[in-house]
Enzyme design. Structure first.
Site, short mmCIF file in Angstrom:
data_model
loop_
_atom_site.label_atom_id
_atom_site.label_comp_id
_atom_site.label_asym_id
_atom_site.label_seq_id
_atom_site.Cartn_x
_atom_site.Cartn_y
_atom_site.Cartn_z
CE LYS A 1 -3.80 2.09 2.69
NZ LYS A 1 -4.67 1.95 3.89
CB SER B 1 -8.06 3.90 2.91
OG SER B 1 -7.19 3.26 3.84
CB SER C 1 -8.34 1.01 5.70
OG SER C 1 -9.06 2.19 5.56
N1 GLN Z 1 -13.15 4.60 6.61
C1 GLN Z 1 -12.38 5.00 7.75
C2 GLN Z 1 -11.88 6.41 7.59
O1 GLN Z 1 -12.11 7.00 6.56
C3 GLN Z 1 -11.24 4.04 7.99
C4 GLN Z 1 -10.04 4.29 7.16
C5 GLN Z 1 -8.86 3.46 7.56
O2 GLN Z 1 -9.01 2.44 8.23
N2 GLN Z 1 -7.70 3.92 7.17
O3 GLN Z 1 -11.28 6.96 8.46
#
Ligand code: GLN
Length: 495
Positions: free
Chosen positions: A77, A152, A176
């Site tokens: 990532k 994400s 995410s």
């Molecule tokens: N959807 C969550 C956010 O936007 C989690 C994102 C993540 O785990 N990086 O913060």
């Protein structure tokens, strides 16, 4: 089935048996990556760097080297910094940025022999649930081009699902790893907070950020987690807990175990609140069928309560932006990344650089975070959210007195249509099933458990399992047993 379509375990066996060289395997994956460019799963692919590493792995094997991941292709990532490739965290702010060092997770996987093919697309600074917030464009779901990939870590999820790499790293702050894994039909693990080093992981919300693995199977997740986890003195929140041989433990015969009921004695708690209103029928049905499979393996299902689950959304969307507003203050146009061309003085240089470099969701979170931390609102919002976070963690501790694992959905729905959730709050609400374990710092997994119905028949559903702190071995054992009697994790999207 060609080797690229197989999982990491099979690819490693072929490498070990010299049925294929790492260079050949890498080349084949690079070809697939090129064929699937429309998915937008990668923001950077470096064939030269990858092939050089693959040839080095082949040479090492010829010399008798046997490290656990020797020659295995994977992707990171783009939130992990890498010396030999750019690191952008999905942001214009860091376009073209090169780190002078490697993240610990990157270095450990490389030391174990893995070959990195490239960096995967992601929501900007890991903020998002749909992978539509990347400065480099949205990621498409390999199962259904009209659907989001989840976020994400949507680029990693799409890459693994489309067989562009057998495994990839991800990070999970509020879901995410688990949510895109569920939406792309792959397996993902978010370890206990502190198990994997955050050193070199571009920070979003430091008290929640945790690295993990996205792969085809629980066994593959176990193998990679064993290589990348463990104490790191360069991360102050790294826990002195030795990384274990998680995959070896999955293969070891269990004393007194009944082969047909390998989960006998395991109590799986079902939080009433996670099955309440708002859960799509098609998701509920697939999850219930998966639970019946676990029961068939000998597990006992017990009802439990996690009464503050719903509050996790409000608490998280105060705490995470608060930490983000502080972490992202380092992007000032001086030390990293983008600097505006036009400005009259220092203050305007800061303002213009940040205005140009950050996307709308990142700006929104910086505003929210700055607001909830400001004098006069700190007590009303930030402090209250911290208290709720503690209560949510206590709910889990209480629940784990009557069960060994907790199970439920990963998300209230299957992947939604791209562009369908334009307002930020509807995205935030879709995190309701992943946020509780994040706030409590617990290890959790997402496992492929079926598909939606009707128009969603090609959209995968995930089963979530949550374990007590450092319960990774128990979590992976249950997941592995589930995958021995189901084949959802072996399904692949067309071509
Ligand atoms: N959807 C969550 C956010 O936007 C989690 C994102 C993540 O785990 N990086 O913060």
């Amino acid at each position: 089935m060609s080797l690229v379509e197989q999982d990491a375990r099979a690819q490693l066996e072929a490498l070990r048996a010299r049925r294929v060289s790492s260079a050949e395997l890498v080349q084949e994956h690079l070809r697939r990556i090129a064929q699937h460019e429309a998915l937008n799963a990668f923001v950077h692919v470096d064939a030269d760097v990858a092939l050089q590493a693959a040839r080095a792995a082949d040479a090492a094997r010829a010399q008798g080297a046997q490290s656990a991941l020797l020659g295995l292709p994977l992707a990171h990532k783009d939130v992990f910094v890498t010396r030999d490739m750019p690191s952008t965290a999905g942001s214009r702010m860091l376009a073209g940025y090169r780190s002078p060092f490697d993240a610990t997770v990157v270095a450990r996987l490389r030391d174990a022999g893995a070959v990195c093919l490239g960096k995967t697309n992601m929501d900007e600074f890991a903020m998002g649930s749909a992978n539509e917030n990347s400065a480099f464009g949205a990621v498409r779901n390999p199962w259904d081009a009209a659907a989001i990939a989840g976020g994400s870590s949507g680029g990693s999820a799409a890459a693994v699902a489309a067989r562009l790499v057998p495994a990839a790293t991800g990070t999970d702050t509020g879901g995410s790893i688990r949510q895109p894994a569920a939406m792309c039909g792959i397996t993902g693990i978010k370890p206990t907070y502190g198990l994997c080093s955050r050193f070199g992981m571009i920070a979003y919300a430091s008290s929640l950020d945790q690295a993990g693995v996205m792969a085809r199977s629980a066994w593959d997740c176990a193998l990679l987690l064993g290589a990348m986890g463990g104490f790191d003195a360069r991360d102050a929140t790294s826990v002195e807990h030795p990384a274990q041989d998680y995959s070896g433990a999955l293969d070891a015969p269990r004393e007194g175990a009944d082969a047909r009921r390998p989960l006998a004695g395991l109590r799986i708690g079902l939080p009433r609140e996670w099955f309440a209103h708002g859960l799509a029928d098609e998701v509920a049905q697939a999850v219930r069928e998966a639970l019946a499979r676990l029961q068939g393996l000998g597990a006992e299902l017990v009802d439990i309560d996690l009464p503050r689950s719903e509050l996790s959304v409000a608490a998280y969307y105060i705490l995470a932006p608060a930490e983000a507003s502080s972490n992202l203050s380092r992007f000032d146009g001086v030390r990293y990344g983008h600097r505006a061309q036009q400005y009259r003085d220092l203050a305007e240089m800061y303002a213009n650089s940040r205005a140009e470099g950050f996307g709308p969701e990142v700006k929104r979170r910086i505003l929210i975070g700055t607001y909830v931390l400001s004098h006069g609102y700190y007590d009303a919002y930030y402090l209250q959210a911290q208290k709720i976070r503690r209560l949510i963690a206590e709910d889990f501790l209480r629940a784990f007195a009557s069960c060994d694992l907790i199970a439920g959905p990963v998300a209230p729905t299957v992947a939604w249509d791209r562009g369908a959730k334009a307002d930020p709050v509807s995205n935030y609400l879709a995190d309701v099933h992943t946020l509780p374990a994040s706030l409590a710092g617990l290890p959790a997994m997402s496992l492929p458990a079926g598909f939606g119905r009707g128009a969603h028949a090609a959209r995968p559903v995930g089963l979530q399992l949550v374990a007590p702190h450092f319960g990774e071995a128990r979590l992976l054992h249950a997941a592995h047993q589930f995958q021995r009697v189901t084949d959802w994790h072996q399904r692949a999207p067309a071509n």
